[in-house]
Design an enzyme around this catalytic site. Structure first.
Site, PDB file in Angstrom:
ATOM      1  N   THR A   1     -10.816   6.200  13.732  1.00 26.45           N
ATOM      2  CA  THR A   1     -11.719   6.325  14.879  1.00 26.45           C
ATOM      3  C   THR A   1     -12.913   7.231  14.553  1.00 26.45           C
ATOM      4  O   THR A   1     -14.072   6.851  14.740  1.00 26.45           O
ATOM      5  CB  THR A   1     -10.951   6.921  16.088  1.00 26.45           C
ATOM      6  OG1 THR A   1      -9.815   6.107  16.325  1.00 26.45           O
ATOM      7  CG2 THR A   1     -11.807   6.979  17.331  1.00 26.45           C
TER       8      THR A   1
ATOM      9  N   ALA B   1     -13.990   5.958   1.543  1.00 24.46           N
ATOM     10  CA  ALA B   1     -12.666   5.635   1.018  1.00 24.46           C
ATOM     11  C   ALA B   1     -11.750   5.315   2.179  1.00 24.46           C
ATOM     12  O   ALA B   1     -11.698   6.059   3.173  1.00 24.46           O
ATOM     13  CB  ALA B   1     -12.112   6.807   0.220  1.00 24.46           C
TER      14      ALA B   1
ATOM     15  N   ARG C   1      -7.846   3.098   3.049  1.00 20.50           N
ATOM     16  CA  ARG C   1      -6.741   2.272   2.547  1.00 20.50           C
ATOM     17  C   ARG C   1      -6.691   0.941   3.266  1.00 20.50           C
ATOM     18  O   ARG C   1      -6.044   0.010   2.850  1.00 20.50           O
ATOM     19  CB  ARG C   1      -5.409   3.012   2.731  1.00 20.50           C
ATOM     20  CG  ARG C   1      -5.071   3.847   1.507  1.00 20.50           C
ATOM     21  CD  ARG C   1      -3.800   4.596   1.716  1.00 20.50           C
ATOM     22  NE  ARG C   1      -3.899   5.469   2.884  1.00 20.50           N
ATOM     23  CZ  ARG C   1      -3.038   6.410   3.188  1.00 20.50           C
ATOM     24  NH1 ARG C   1      -2.007   6.611   2.427  1.00 20.50           N
ATOM     25  NH2 ARG C   1      -3.194   7.165   4.256  1.00 20.50           N
TER      26      ARG C   1
ATOM     27  N   LYS D   1      -8.243  19.586  13.167  1.00 27.45           N
ATOM     28  CA  LYS D   1      -7.903  20.903  13.757  1.00 27.45           C
ATOM     29  C   LYS D   1      -6.571  21.443  13.251  1.00 27.45           C
ATOM     30  O   LYS D   1      -6.406  22.649  13.096  1.00 27.45           O
ATOM     31  CB  LYS D   1      -7.884  20.849  15.286  1.00 27.45           C
ATOM     32  CG  LYS D   1      -7.066  19.722  15.871  1.00 27.45           C
ATOM     33  CD  LYS D   1      -7.975  18.661  16.372  1.00 27.45           C
ATOM     34  CE  LYS D   1      -7.239  17.393  16.686  1.00 27.45           C
ATOM     35  NZ  LYS D   1      -8.141  16.317  17.032  1.00 27.45           N
TER      36      LYS D   1
ATOM     37  N   ASP E   1      -1.752  19.877  19.845  1.00 24.04           N
ATOM     38  CA  ASP E   1      -3.177  19.662  19.570  1.00 24.04           C
ATOM     39  C   ASP E   1      -4.019  20.764  20.240  1.00 24.04           C
ATOM     40  O   ASP E   1      -4.909  21.348  19.614  1.00 24.04           O
ATOM     41  CB  ASP E   1      -3.565  18.267  20.096  1.00 24.04           C
ATOM     42  CG  ASP E   1      -5.046  17.987  19.959  1.00 24.04           C
ATOM     43  OD1 ASP E   1      -5.487  17.651  18.850  1.00 24.04           O
ATOM     44  OD2 ASP E   1      -5.774  18.120  20.966  1.00 24.04           O
TER      45      ASP E   1
ATOM     46  N   LYS F   1      -6.430  23.902  18.590  1.00 23.24           N
ATOM     47  CA  LYS F   1      -7.812  24.195  18.988  1.00 23.24           C
ATOM     48  C   LYS F   1      -7.941  25.626  19.519  1.00 23.24           C
ATOM     49  O   LYS F   1      -8.918  26.322  19.234  1.00 23.24           O
ATOM     50  CB  LYS F   1      -8.269  23.184  20.040  1.00 23.24           C
ATOM     51  CG  LYS F   1      -8.340  21.749  19.494  1.00 23.24           C
ATOM     52  CD  LYS F   1      -8.441  20.729  20.615  1.00 23.24           C
ATOM     53  CE  LYS F   1      -8.539  19.309  20.088  1.00 23.24           C
ATOM     54  NZ  LYS F   1      -8.343  18.291  21.124  1.00 23.24           N
TER      55      LYS F   1
HETATM   56  N1  HSE Z   1      -6.211  13.683  20.814  1.00 24.07           N
HETATM   57  C1  HSE Z   1      -7.276  14.580  21.004  1.00 24.07           C
HETATM   58  C2  HSE Z   1      -7.521  14.737  22.494  1.00 24.07           C
HETATM   59  C3  HSE Z   1      -8.515  14.050  20.341  1.00 24.07           C
HETATM   60  O1  HSE Z   1      -6.991  13.940  23.261  1.00 24.07           O
HETATM   61  O2  HSE Z   1      -8.196  15.648  22.915  1.00 24.07           O
HETATM   62  C4  HSE Z   1      -9.565  15.073  20.139  1.00 24.07           C
HETATM   63  O3  HSE Z   1      -9.104  16.179  19.469  1.00 24.07           O
END
Ligand code: HSE
Length: 441
Positions: free
Chosen positions: A18, A48, A50, A108, A204, A208
């Protein structure tokens, strides 16, 4: 005689998922604009992947199946790492730095967990690692914290920093949809991480928050000290009760510097409904930063998605192109904003915080149950601020409480004692209230 055109700046992209595809498309689509701003052409000369894609314009580019071909390419000025994860991303980044290439990464997890060693390697090789896109997608929050607010001592920051989680909570609140149903849609829309538990369990967001806290307070990256709690246990029922009490539920990352210690925590949070940040919906992200000179500032925008994230990736590439254009080898500003060594201010454990709390206690509809609950809270020195109890439509009913500020340890003790009462059914739901509920938000 006509002047020779400045040499183009060559970009290599590793990984065409993405973000990689979004980056390629943005560099191609805005090439004239970028050239006018840089005074030289920015071109992707090597990619590059795959899984080669037929719908991409890769004319004039070398297309490799091995990402390490990009870091070995002598023509490449900057390596863009958009493969994600640790393996082989860490090796790729380290190799690129060893080869004297600048690196731009959206990763991140890599920065939060391995950033200290990556930045050391970059310094040793006199090159730059840029990572604006790793936090809050298209919002330039790294630059705001590190450069725009450089004159301030940052007191605290709080943010909605996971688009997928915010999308899920927004849909659950607006349409009473189930958690799993909305998560599937977020994955289809390309918001979610490859492993969606990273989004919904707060990992996630913790990556951050770790990065932002380090820049804000000048502490080393300490992902392992960031308290992390997800949103998978939040129900439409809790969202409704919170609204009745005057709050929205958001998944917030909070970092506070009291001077003596730092707090870093990610958890579902009650935020006063009237505040701006409570009304940031969908995939939107927002970060509030409080500096001692400037006061409270708010940054909001799209936190995920191909184009928004590419906006930050390409801005980083442009910064590096400018460094190169003036003949410098690396950025002047330290990667995390502070000269090392970083401060060794202690990071508090979640048990050391104090907060107001939302508690939902499912109880049997029996005489004296409310008195017993009050008694437990009183014994733990916890004061009740608001209470909701609805008519029972079955053998059990929920009692929803909002407490005044109390130490987390006392709340834990109260929850344990309450759950041991024979009238209390199942686990008690506990949600912390935002520590900045004074209108600052
Ligand atoms: N999966 C992350 C989000 C994408 O939903 O914020 C951006 O870091």
């Amino acid at each position: 005689m006509s002047k020779e055109a400045p040499k183009a700046f060559n970009v290599g992209i590793c990984g065409l998922g993405t973000v990689g595809c979004g980056t390629l498309a943005l560099i191609q689509g805005n090439s004239d604009e970028l050239c006018r701003k840089l005074g030289r052409k920015l071109q992707v000369t090597h990619v590059a992947t795959r899984t080669p894609k037929t719908d991409l314009n890769t004319d004039g580019m070398q297309v490799s199946s091995d990402i390490f071909d990009v870091v070995a390419d002598p023509e490449i000025n900057v390596v863009v790492e958009t493969i994600g994860g640790f393996d082989p991303a860490l090796e790729l980044v380290m190799q690129a730095l060893e080869n004297g290439k600048h690196v731009v990464t959206a990763n991140k997890a890599l920065i939060a967990v391995h950033g200290n060693e990556i930045f050391t390697r970059a310094r040793e090789n006199n090159v730059t690692v840029a990572f604006e896109s790793s936090v809050a997608g298209g919002i330039p929050i790294i630059k705001a914290l590190r450069e725009g607010l450089a004159a301030n001592k940052i007191n605290w920051l709080a943010g909605i920093i996971n688009g997928t989680g915010n999308f899920i909570l927004t849909e659950m609140a607006a349409k009473q949809r189930q958690f799993e149903d909305v998560l599937a849609e977020a994955q289809e829309l390309g918001y979610a991480e490859a492993d969606p538990t990273f989004d919904v369990e707060g990992i996630d967001a913790a990556h951050k928050l770790t990065i932002m806290a380090s820049i804000a307070f000048g502490i080393p990256l300490q992902f392992d000290k960031t308290y992390t709690e997800g949103i998978s246990h939040i129900t439409p029922e809790d969202i409704t009760y919170a609204r009745e009490l005057g709050y929205h539920i958001k998944h917030l990352g909070i970092a506070v510097n009291s001077g003596d210690a730092v707090e870093m925590r990610v958890h579902p949070t009650l935020i006063p409904s009237g505040s701006t940040i409570a009304n940031i919906d969908g995939v939107g992200n927002a970060v509030l930063v409080h500096g001692d000179a400037v006061g409270a500032t708010l940054y909001c925008g799209p936190g995920a998605g191909a184009e928004a994230t590419a906006s930050s990736v390409v801005a980083d590439i442009m910064d590096i192109a400018r460094i190169d254009s003036v003949g410098a080898s690396a950025a002047i500003v330290p990667a995390l904003g502070f000269c090392e060594p970083h401060s060794d201010t202690e990071v508090n454990d979640i048990e050391q915080i104090s907060s107001e709390y939302y508690l939902r206690i499912q109880v049997q509809d029996k005489v004296g149950v409310m008195a017993k609950i009050s008694n437990v809270l009183q014994n733990c020195d916890i004061s009740i601020e608001a209470i909701i109890q609805k008519e029972a439509h079955s053998q059990t009913l929920p009692i929803v409480l909002l407490t005044h500020t109390a130490p987390e340890r006392q709340i834990n003790e109260a929850i344990q004692t309450l759950e041991a009462l024979e009238e209390v059914v199942g686990k008690i739901v506990r949600i912390r209230v935002a520590p900045f509920a004074d209108g600052t938000l």
